[in-house]
Design an enzyme around this catalytic site. Structure first.
Site: not given
Ligand code: NAP
Length: 259
Positions: A16, A91, A157, A159-160, A190
């Site tokens: 989303s 993701n 985090y 750890a996950t 990102i």
């Molecule tokens: P974000 O902008 O907060 O988006 C998180 C997404 O995950 C949303 O679409 C949310 O959907 C969904 N979500 C959360 N909990 C959920 C659940 N229980 N079931 C289904 N959907 C769920 O986060 P992001 O930065 O894009 O991060 C996405 C992934 O990249 C994560 O795994 C994060 O650890 C990883 N990551 C991000 C970064 C970064 O710099 N941004 C760096 C390293 C790794 P709804 O809230 O609409 O349900």
């Protein structure tokens, strides 16, 4: 040039917003049938509507990755709508900050449920369909935080995110007999809604610590995921790729400033 993803059915959990939306956009741009998954249908459908301007077909679905019933229903619905499941991008993730002294066992359990157990559950639910694909691909969104680096407030985090890689290294062996590959992308910092919520100071200091001097885009992660999902990556499994603008490399602040 990679073989087209035209006609492939792709699920992106957490599609989303943020990185998931970027991954979904890249797959749609390459002709795939993409299912974007959020806990809220309106959010998933809004993302799908925006991404429908790309080449492929994009549809919104609901589901909480922490719940097996939800993910099994999702897999059934996507199979019915898109004629199978070829690629799962596991993701969805959350990154609330809390230092160990303040972190409660309940908060620990919550982040484990979404990020680590959620990865296992999404994969388990999609497995029957990925087995039938003939070119099944699983791409996990991990992080540099945990597998490679640390940051105060993110012990749980990290750890996950390291746990996802431990899971992957056995999953890829178990699923190899079905021709399914399992790989992980490790993003650095990102620009996403989730990251922006951490504040301008955080984003600015992170950008300054990256040799390429900027934060990554969600499409940077999408293209790495696309490669792992491609026909050409068929012999790569259980591997990781870091997409971080070189962030993990400087040994000290001097290493950045003297360059
Ligand atoms: P974000 O902008 O907060 O988006 C998180 C997404 O995950 C949303 O679409 C949310 O959907 C969904 N979500 C959360 N909990 C959920 C659940 N229980 N079931 C289904 N959907 C769920 O986060 P992001 O930065 O894009 O991060 C996405 C992934 O990249 C994560 O795994 C994060 O650890 C990883 N990551 C991000 C970064 C970064 O710099 N941004 C760096 C390293 C790794 P709804 O809230 O609409 O349900």
């Amino acid at each position: 040039m990679l073989t087209s993803m035209g006609g492939k059915s792709v699920i992106v959990t957490g599609g989303s917003k943020g990185i998931g939306k970027g991954i979904a956009r890249v797959f749609a741009r390459n002709g795939a049938k993409v299912a974007v998954v959020s806990r809220t249908l309106a959010e998933a459908e809004a993302s799908a509507a925006e991404l429908s301007r790309e080449e492929g077909v994009v549809k919104g679905f609901t589901g909480d990755v922490a719940k097996l019933d939800d993910m099994q229903r999702l897999a059934t619905e996507v199979n019915a709508a898109h004629g199978g499941i070829d690629v799962l991008c596991a993701n969805a993730g959350v990154f609330p900050q809390a230092k160990i002294e303040d972190l409660s066992p309940e908060e620990w359990d919550q982040i484990m449920a979404t990020n680590l157990k959620g990865t296992f559950i999404a994969i388990k639910a999609c497995l029957p369909y990925l087995k039938s694909s003939g070119q099944g691909r699983i791409v996990i969104t991990s992080s540099i935080t945990g597998p490679v680096t640390g940051f105060p407030g993110w012990s749980h985090y990290g750890a996950t995110k390291a746990g996802q890689l431990g899971f992957m290294r056995t999953a890829c062996i178990e699923l190899a007999k079905y021709g399914i590959t399992v790989n992980a992308v490790l993003p650095g910092n990102i620009m996403t809604e989730g990251l922006i919520a951490l504040g301008e100071d955080y984003c600015n200091s992170m950008a300054a610590s990256v040799p390429l001097k900027k934060l990554g885009t969600v499409e940077d992660i999408g293209y790495a995921a696309l490669f792992f999902a491609s026909k050409e990556a068929a012999y790569i499994t259980g591997q990781t790729i870091i997409v971080d603008g070189g962030q993990i490399l400087p040994e000290s602040l001097d290493a950045l400033t003297q360059a």
